[in-house]
Design a protein around this motif. Structure first.
Motif, mmCIF file in Angstrom:
data_model
loop_
_atom_site.group_PDB
_atom_site.id
_atom_site.type_symbol
_atom_site.label_atom_id
_atom_site.label_comp_id
_atom_site.label_asym_id
_atom_site.label_seq_id
_atom_site.Cartn_x
_atom_site.Cartn_y
_atom_site.Cartn_z
ATOM 1 N N GLU A 197 -8.927 2.677 -5.155
ATOM 2 C CA GLU A 197 -9.259 2.897 -6.559
ATOM 3 C C GLU A 197 -10.456 2.052 -6.969
ATOM 4 O O GLU A 197 -11.314 2.491 -7.751
ATOM 5 N N TYR A 227 0.821 -1.208 0.000
ATOM 6 C CA TYR A 227 0.000 0.000 0.000
ATOM 7 C C TYR A 227 0.857 1.261 0.000
ATOM 8 O O TYR A 227 1.903 1.326 0.651
ATOM 9 N N ASN A 228 0.399 2.256 -0.730
ATOM 10 C CA ASN A 228 0.926 3.609 -0.622
ATOM 11 C C ASN A 228 -0.212 4.562 -0.964
ATOM 12 O O ASN A 228 -0.992 4.280 -1.875
ATOM 13 N N PRO A 229 -0.347 5.682 -0.245
ATOM 14 C CA PRO A 229 -1.486 6.561 -0.507
ATOM 15 C C PRO A 229 -1.473 7.179 -1.899
ATOM 16 O O PRO A 229 -2.531 7.506 -2.450
ATOM 17 N N THR A 230 -0.292 7.344 -2.476
ATOM 18 C CA THR A 230 -0.175 7.838 -3.850
ATOM 19 C C THR A 230 0.647 6.828 -4.654
ATOM 20 O O THR A 230 1.528 6.160 -4.104
ATOM 21 N N PRO A 231 0.399 6.716 -5.958
ATOM 22 C CA PRO A 231 1.131 5.732 -6.763
ATOM 23 C C PRO A 231 2.634 6.008 -6.782
ATOM 24 O O PRO A 231 3.073 7.147 -6.922
ATOM 25 N N VAL A 232 3.410 4.937 -6.625
ATOM 26 C CA VAL A 232 4.864 5.059 -6.659
ATOM 27 C C VAL A 232 5.446 3.789 -7.258
ATOM 28 O O VAL A 232 4.939 2.683 -7.021
ATOM 29 N N ARG A 252 0.407 1.440 -4.446
ATOM 30 C CA ARG A 252 -0.615 2.470 -4.544
ATOM 31 C C ARG A 252 -1.831 2.019 -3.721
ATOM 32 O O ARG A 252 -1.808 0.949 -3.108
ATOM 33 N N ASP A 253 -2.882 2.800 -3.716
ATOM 34 C CA ASP A 253 -4.099 2.453 -2.990
ATOM 35 C C ASP A 253 -5.033 1.689 -3.928
ATOM 36 O O ASP A 253 -6.017 2.221 -4.437
#
Length: 206
Positions: A169, A145-150, A164-165
């Protein structure tokens, strides 16, 4: 037949084979069993489930112990992994891309664990559509998980690991999906370590 994407070909080949060889063993199954026991606590009557991206069957082994009367199905693109999963004799395994798996029927639960993270962002909408369309009630997403795409470099390769989340999405994309539960598996857990995975249990509601 359609042409497979570069990413699908990548996981079909030698890199995918090495992934299979690294990710086997009963400690992995035990960690998965502990994670799934928590993640599925709030479900009821799962008689059938489908895992998209089964690999060698570590997750299905844990799910078989947890849900002994459930019909298990898996989809796997890598031939070596598919053969190992089939050899377990606990599930019906379909060899091919998750994007090509037919929507001939529905399943009480669809599962993605450590799969969405390895898909190119341009492929995610189709993967989400498969998870959603094939589920009759529950969807379990267990990924980084990450709150913004990386993007993260993965064993010296680029374009092969993303955080990412994913659940967020899907919740945004499908209004009838609701978040039922969520949790985290930690690699330093003294008894059942897993690979820092955050899981989300989603449910379809009218």
């Amino acid at each position: 037949m359609r042409d497979l994407s570069e990413q699908e070909q990548f996981w079909q080949g030698d890199f995918g084979n090495r992934y299979v060889e690294r990710n086997v063993g009963q400690p992995l199954v035990a960690g998965n069993l502990a994670l799934f026991a928590k993640a599925l606590t709030r479900t009821s009557r799962i008689d059938s489930l489908l895992e998209l991206g089964t690999n060698a069957g570590n997750n299905l082994q844990a799910l078989r112990q947890l849900l002994p009367h459930c019909e298990l199905f898996g989809v796997e693109i890598n031939q070596l992994a598919c053969a190992q999963a089939k050899a377990l004799g606990i599930a019906q395994i379909w060899h091919g891309s998750l994007f090509d798996f037919p929507r001939d029927r529905g399943y009480d639960l669809t599962v993605s664990k450590g799969v969405l993270i390895h898909l190119a962002p341009t492929l995610l909408a189709t993967a989400y559509a498969q998870l959603y369309a094939l589920s009759q009630r529950y969807i379990l997403i267990a990924e980084y998980y990450n709150p913004t795409p990386v993007e993260v470099s993965y064993r010296g390769t680029s374009g092969k690991l993303f955080k990412r989340d994913f659940a967020g999405e899907m919740l945004d994309r499908y209004p009838d999906l609701h978040l039922l539960d969520y949790g985290f598996g930690y690699h330093r857990d003294p008894q059942f370590p897993v690979d820092d995975i955050t899981w989300f249990l989603l449910e379809k509601r009218p």
